[in-house]
Design an enzyme around this catalytic site. Structure first.
Site, PDB file in Angstrom:
ATOM      1  N   ASP A   1      34.577  14.892  56.274  1.00  0.00           N
ATOM      2  CA  ASP A   1      35.948  15.426  56.273  1.00  0.00           C
ATOM      3  C   ASP A   1      36.710  14.781  55.113  1.00  0.00           C
ATOM      4  OD1 ASP A   1      37.981  16.699  58.753  1.00  0.00           O
ATOM      5  OD2 ASP A   1      38.872  15.720  57.002  1.00  0.00           O
ATOM      6  N   ILE A   2      37.452  15.584  54.381  1.00  0.00           N
ATOM      7  CA  ILE A   2      38.138  15.112  53.176  1.00  0.00           C
ATOM      8  C   ILE A   2      39.365  14.252  53.507  1.00  0.00           C
ATOM      9  CG2 ILE A   2      39.771  17.027  52.752  1.00  0.00           C
ATOM     10  CD1 ILE A   2      37.314  15.533  50.186  1.00  0.00           C
TER      11      ILE A   2
ATOM     12  N   HIS B   1      34.159  18.149  64.933  1.00  0.00           N
ATOM     13  CA  HIS B   1      34.531  16.863  64.328  1.00  0.00           C
ATOM     14  C   HIS B   1      33.702  15.781  65.002  1.00  0.00           C
ATOM     15  CE1 HIS B   1      38.504  18.026  62.445  1.00  0.00           C
ATOM     16  NE2 HIS B   1      38.484  18.950  63.372  1.00  0.00           N
TER      17      HIS B   1
ATOM     18  N   HIS C   1      34.146  24.294  63.681  1.00  0.00           N
ATOM     19  CA  HIS C   1      33.600  23.030  63.180  1.00  0.00           C
ATOM     20  C   HIS C   1      33.742  21.964  64.252  1.00  0.00           C
ATOM     21  CE1 HIS C   1      37.799  23.486  61.883  1.00  0.00           C
ATOM     22  NE2 HIS C   1      37.931  22.176  62.051  1.00  0.00           N
TER      23      HIS C   1
HETATM   24  P1  5GP Z   1      41.163  21.585  62.326  1.00  0.00           P
HETATM   25  O1  5GP Z   1      41.031  23.004  61.829  1.00  0.00           O
HETATM   26  O2  5GP Z   1      40.036  21.212  63.272  1.00  0.00           O
HETATM   27  O3  5GP Z   1      42.495  21.289  62.908  1.00  0.00           O
HETATM   28  O4  5GP Z   1      41.040  20.622  61.081  1.00  0.00           O
HETATM   29  C1  5GP Z   1      40.370  20.966  59.903  1.00  0.00           C
HETATM   30  C2  5GP Z   1      39.755  19.733  59.283  1.00  0.00           C
HETATM   31  O5  5GP Z   1      39.138  20.125  58.069  1.00  0.00           O
HETATM   32  C3  5GP Z   1      40.748  18.604  58.937  1.00  0.00           C
HETATM   33  O6  5GP Z   1      40.289  17.389  59.503  1.00  0.00           O
HETATM   34  C4  5GP Z   1      40.757  18.585  57.406  1.00  0.00           C
HETATM   35  O7  5GP Z   1      40.894  17.285  56.883  1.00  0.00           O
HETATM   36  C5  5GP Z   1      39.408  19.180  57.059  1.00  0.00           C
HETATM   37  N1  5GP Z   1      39.394  19.914  55.794  1.00  0.00           N
HETATM   38  C6  5GP Z   1      40.292  20.870  55.407  1.00  0.00           C
HETATM   39  N2  5GP Z   1      39.979  21.342  54.178  1.00  0.00           N
HETATM   40  C7  5GP Z   1      38.850  20.673  53.801  1.00  0.00           C
HETATM   41  C8  5GP Z   1      38.044  20.723  52.624  1.00  0.00           C
HETATM   42  O8  5GP Z   1      38.282  21.489  51.678  1.00  0.00           O
HETATM   43  N3  5GP Z   1      36.964  19.901  52.587  1.00  0.00           N
HETATM   44  C9  5GP Z   1      36.650  19.051  53.610  1.00  0.00           C
HETATM   45  N4  5GP Z   1      35.570  18.274  53.464  1.00  0.00           N
HETATM   46  N5  5GP Z   1      37.391  18.971  54.730  1.00  0.00           N
HETATM   47  C10 5GP Z   1      38.484  19.774  54.822  1.00  0.00           C
END
Ligand code: 5GP
Length: 128
Positions: free
Chosen positions: A28-29, A94, A92
């Site tokens: 995660d970035i 986590h 996804h």
């Molecule tokens: P959620 O959709 O589960 O709320 O969170 C999305 C997750 O994806 C976040 O933890 C965010 O940091 C991660 N994320 C969003 N864009 C990118 C990206 O371009 N690359 C990576 N590696 N992680 C990402």
């Protein structure tokens, strides 16, 4: 097209941990904790429970393998798992090496340099 589909297609870079026919795992970035990893089905599905049962179970199996490698690599109390998807509507899992509840809150973040991300991904890959 989701940002994760762009990663899967190689249009956007990532720190890759694992990949097979159906899934990819990358760091995660904006991690909650060192080693925070996302396990993503290549098929772009919005919600976890919309996935067909077979793909869902295989995602869990893939995530388990990656999670065990995280536990081997990163000193932590355990690996926490969460599925949210409010930011990126592409399923996804986590996987987060955690020591305390705040590591699962998505409010406390850690910052890593590019070199640290690269070294971390390499170390996790060695423990797969
Ligand atoms: P959620 O959709 O589960 O709320 O969170 C999305 C997750 O994806 C976040 O933890 C965010 O940091 C991660 N994320 C969003 N864009 C990118 C990206 O371009 N690359 C990576 N590696 N992680 C990402």
């Amino acid at each position: 097209m989701s940002i994760f589909t762009k990663i899967i297609n190689g249009e956007i870079p990532c720190y890759k941990i694992a990949e097979d026919t159906n899934f990819i795992a990358f760091l995660d970035i904006n991690p909650n904790a060192k080693g925070h990893t996302l396990c993503v089905p290549k098929k772009e599905v919005n919600r976890l429970l919309e996935m067909d049962e077979d793909l869902y179970l295989r995602l869990m199996k893939f995530s388990r393998k990656v999670g065990l490698a995280l536990e081997k690599t990163i000193p932590c109390n355990r690996v926490g798992m969460a599925v949210i998807g409010l930011e990126v509507p592409h399923v996804h899992v986590h996987l987060i090496p955690i020591n305390e509840m705040r590591d699962m809150t998505f409010k406390h973040k850690v910052s890593l340099t590019e070199d640290e991300f690269i070294a971390l991904a390499e170390a996790i890959k060695e423990n797969l």
